[in-house]
Design an enzyme around this catalytic site. Structure first.
Site, PDB file in Angstrom:
ATOM      1  N   HIS A 123       0.752  -1.152   0.049  1.00 46.72           N
ATOM      2  CA  HIS A 123       0.060  -0.023  -0.063  1.00 46.72           C
ATOM      3  C   HIS A 123       0.850   1.220   0.061  1.00 46.72           C
ATOM      4  O   HIS A 123       1.940   1.114   0.604  1.00 46.72           O
ATOM      5  CB  HIS A 123      -1.039   0.014   1.248  1.00 46.72           C
ATOM      6  CG  HIS A 123      -1.877   0.880   1.277  1.00 46.72           C
ATOM      7  ND1 HIS A 123      -1.616   2.084   1.675  1.00 46.72           N
ATOM      8  CD2 HIS A 123      -3.364   0.943   1.267  1.00 46.72           C
ATOM      9  CE1 HIS A 123      -2.763   3.123   1.974  1.00 46.72           C
ATOM     10  NE2 HIS A 123      -3.779   2.220   1.550  1.00 46.72           N
ATOM     11  N   ASP A 200       3.330  -4.730   8.038  1.00 44.71           N
ATOM     12  CA  ASP A 200       2.170  -4.015   7.956  1.00 44.71           C
ATOM     13  C   ASP A 200       0.950  -4.985   7.981  1.00 44.71           C
ATOM     14  O   ASP A 200       0.840  -5.523   7.284  1.00 44.71           O
ATOM     15  CB  ASP A 200       2.160  -3.201   6.378  1.00 44.71           C
ATOM     16  CG  ASP A 200       0.797  -2.483   6.247  1.00 44.71           C
ATOM     17  OD1 ASP A 200       0.022  -2.577   7.095  1.00 44.71           O
ATOM     18  OD2 ASP A 200       0.550  -1.624   5.263  1.00 44.71           O
ATOM     19  N   GLN A 203      -4.326  -5.173   7.077  1.00 42.79           N
ATOM     20  CA  GLN A 203      -5.391  -6.094   6.687  1.00 42.79           C
ATOM     21  C   GLN A 203      -5.412  -7.506   7.111  1.00 42.79           C
ATOM     22  O   GLN A 203      -6.096  -8.532   6.608  1.00 42.79           O
ATOM     23  CB  GLN A 203      -5.123  -6.252   4.847  1.00 42.79           C
ATOM     24  CG  GLN A 203      -5.284  -4.897   4.247  1.00 42.79           C
ATOM     25  CD  GLN A 203      -6.754  -4.237   4.201  1.00 42.79           C
ATOM     26  OE1 GLN A 203      -7.970  -5.220   4.493  1.00 42.79           O
ATOM     27  NE2 GLN A 203      -6.845  -3.191   4.060  1.00 42.79           N
ATOM     28  N   LYS A 226     -10.107  -0.626  10.999  1.00 38.93           N
ATOM     29  CA  LYS A 226     -10.216  -1.759  10.049  1.00 38.93           C
ATOM     30  C   LYS A 226     -10.398  -3.162  10.639  1.00 38.93           C
ATOM     31  O   LYS A 226     -10.539  -4.125  10.323  1.00 38.93           O
ATOM     32  CB  LYS A 226      -9.008  -2.039   9.184  1.00 38.93           C
ATOM     33  CG  LYS A 226      -8.693  -0.861   8.032  1.00 38.93           C
ATOM     34  CD  LYS A 226      -7.398  -1.211   7.333  1.00 38.93           C
ATOM     35  CE  LYS A 226      -7.028  -0.124   6.469  1.00 38.93           C
ATOM     36  NZ  LYS A 226      -7.971   0.481   5.196  1.00 38.93           N
ATOM     37  N   CYS A 364      -4.873   2.364  -3.427  1.00 38.31           N
ATOM     38  CA  CYS A 364      -3.668   2.822  -2.854  1.00 38.31           C
ATOM     39  C   CYS A 364      -2.610   2.060  -3.246  1.00 38.31           C
ATOM     40  O   CYS A 364      -1.673   1.635  -2.514  1.00 38.31           O
ATOM     41  CB  CYS A 364      -3.496   3.197  -1.470  1.00 38.31           C
ATOM     42  SG  CYS A 364      -4.790   4.654  -1.104  1.00 38.31           S
TER      43      CYS A 364
HETATM   44  N1  PLP Z   1      -1.552  -0.710   4.612  1.00 35.46           N
HETATM   45  C1  PLP Z   1      -2.689  -1.259   4.111  1.00 35.46           C
HETATM   46  C2  PLP Z   1      -2.147  -2.655   3.884  1.00 35.46           C
HETATM   47  C3  PLP Z   1      -3.876  -0.843   4.084  1.00 35.46           C
HETATM   48  O1  PLP Z   1      -4.574  -1.723   3.437  1.00 35.46           O
HETATM   49  C4  PLP Z   1      -4.238   0.434   4.521  1.00 35.46           C
HETATM   50  C5  PLP Z   1      -5.309   0.943   4.220  1.00 35.46           C
HETATM   51  O2  PLP Z   1      -6.025   0.781   3.415  1.00 35.46           O
HETATM   52  C6  PLP Z   1      -3.121   0.973   5.137  1.00 35.46           C
HETATM   53  C7  PLP Z   1      -1.927   0.629   5.170  1.00 35.46           C
HETATM   54  C8  PLP Z   1      -3.302   2.557   5.478  1.00 35.46           C
HETATM   55  O3  PLP Z   1      -4.274   2.555   6.598  1.00 35.46           O
HETATM   56  P1  PLP Z   1      -4.665   3.823   7.378  1.00 35.46           P
HETATM   57  O4  PLP Z   1      -5.280   4.644   6.162  1.00 35.46           O
HETATM   58  O5  PLP Z   1      -5.800   3.289   8.207  1.00 35.46           O
HETATM   59  O6  PLP Z   1      -3.627   4.492   8.041  1.00 35.46           O
END
Ligand code: PLP
Length: 406
Positions: A123, A200, A203, A226, A364
């Site tokens: 992402h 990270d 998900q 999430k 993203c």
């Molecule tokens: N990393 C992953 C794999 C994501 O799916 C997301 C959001 O969709 C993020 C990071 C960023 O999360 P946040 O917008 O809650 O900071």
């Protein structure tokens, strides 16, 4: 144990509504999950009866809420099985957690010519902070490639590691394709060379048990919104040994021990990384959400969501001209797909009119879309409150899309 989905659905008030006179089908759980009533009630209760800034007062309300905030930290610690409470830092979300690590770790350990490894599946939140760090420090970003199923090629990953590698940062689950990465192996490979690994988990935590001690990851990050919790709260787990060495990212109140105009000394963990007034209401709400999914049972959630994924995969695959993007062997309940000769946005607009919320676009993950040679996908991401009947509605909506544009 099988889940009583209709009973579970009653816990989520937002699900009980019509959009364009059709029952809402919410398949955008990868972007954000809905909140159970008890999380909403908890926030209302705090603002109605308990609100006071924490850590700062000797008065009753402040002391009580400080205790509840610290109890929330304990709930998170237990949930991810961290060794110490102070290894759990509350942030505003995954994005802030990664930025904090990229800045602070980078400041301390990354120098000119050093290398950082991320993957094609990331992402933007796990790309841009490292890119900025590389620009600041004249370091080099290296990218783990994927195979045609959307899985990381671990042999190539091993080849990328060198004596200059300072950190590896990869997601546990790809938000765009649903691939579950073999992070245990990724961590083992890096640790053989004493290289720390950031996972990270944005998900992954909401879909099954995560045990940071067992994984032995150095950092693990995720977002409250999430995982059925409130917005504006997230978690940065880091091993004590790194967090103690890393300089603070944000500075100001709370993160200090002593301030004079000549010099400032910093607070101990976790406060060193929690400058300013934290979102204590959301932190307590997050703890409620965690307790809620623990009551449902993470094993039950994982099993039922797998059932939904298998059902949806079979159903969608049967549609002519529909191509699933991301066919990894190990997947979370996310399906990305494209429709031959039909633009994602056109399809998304029609699907929306049926009361179904899916996401269209690059999710993203633009570099991933570039590597797949596509502009974007339509993504349906399922939660344990979704049903097979809802998947049937998506199937019907896709047939309508095909009729209209095919
Ligand atoms: N990393 C992953 C794999 C994501 O799916 C997301 C959001 O969709 C993020 C990071 C960023 O999360 P946040 O917008 O809650 O900071």
């Amino acid at each position: 144990m099988s889940l009583d989905i209709q009973k579970i659905r009653k816990d989520f008030p937002i699900l009980n509504q019509q959009i364009y006179k059709k029952p809402l089908v919410y398949f955008d759980n990868g972007a954000t999950t809905q909140k159970p009533q008890l999380v909403i009630d908890e926030e209302v209760k705090i603002y109605s009866e308990e609100n006071s800034n924490i850590h700062r007062g000797v008065h009753y309300l402040s002391e009580q809420l400080t205790q509840r905030y610290e109890d929330a930290r304990k709930v998170v610690r237990k949930f991810i099985n961290a060794k110490h409470d102070h290894e759990v830092i509350f942030t505003s979300g995954t994005t802030e957690s990664i930025n904090t690590i990229a800045f602070s770790f980078g400041e301390k350990y990354v120098n000119e010519g050093d290398e950082i490894i991320i993957s094609t599946l990331e992402h933007h939140a796990n790309i841009v902070p490292w890119q900025i760090l590389c620009e600041r420090k004249n370091a080099v970003l290296k990218i783990i490639p994927i195979n045609e199923n959307g899985e990381l090629i671990l042999e190539e990953y091993e080849k990328l590691i060198s004596s200059k590698t300072k950190i590896v940062a990869v997601n546990h689950v790809s938000n765009a394709l649903g691939t579950i990465n073999d992070i245990k192996r990724i961590i083992e490979i890096a640790h053989k060379r004493d290289i720390p690994v950031l996972i990270d988990g944005a998900q992954s935590v909401q879909h099954g048990n995560v045990d940071v001690k067992e994984l032995d990851c150095d950092f693990y990050v995720f977002s409250g919104h999430k995982i059925y919790g409130p917005n504006g709260i997230g978690v940065l787990y880091g091993k004590e040994k790194w967090l103690n060495e890393m300089p603070p990212f944000m500075t100001g109140g709370e993160m200090i021990k002593k301030v004079s105009f000549e010099k400032t000394t910093f607070n101990e963990l976790p406060l060193k990384f929690e400058a300013g007034t934290p979102n204590y209401v959301a932190a307590i709400g997050l703890a409620k959400a965690i307790e809620y999914i623990q009551n449902v049972g993470l094993k039950n959630i994982a099993e039922y969501e797998k059932e939904l994924l298998d059902y949806a995969t079979k159903k969608l695959e049967s549609i002519e001209g529909l191509k699933i993007i991301g066919t990894a062997q190990n997947k979370i309940s996310i399906i990305s797909f494209i429709l031959e000769d039909i633009h994602n946005y056109d399809a998304g607009m029609v699907i929306d009119k049926m009361g179904i919320a899916v996401r269209t676009g690059h999710h993203c993950a633009e570099p991933l879309m570039d590597s797949l040679n596509i502009e974007g996908t339509i993504r349906a991401s399922f939660s344990f409150y979704n049903t097979k009947e809802e998947i049937n509605s998506l199937y019907d909506a896709l047939l309508t899309v095909k009729q209209m544009f095919g």
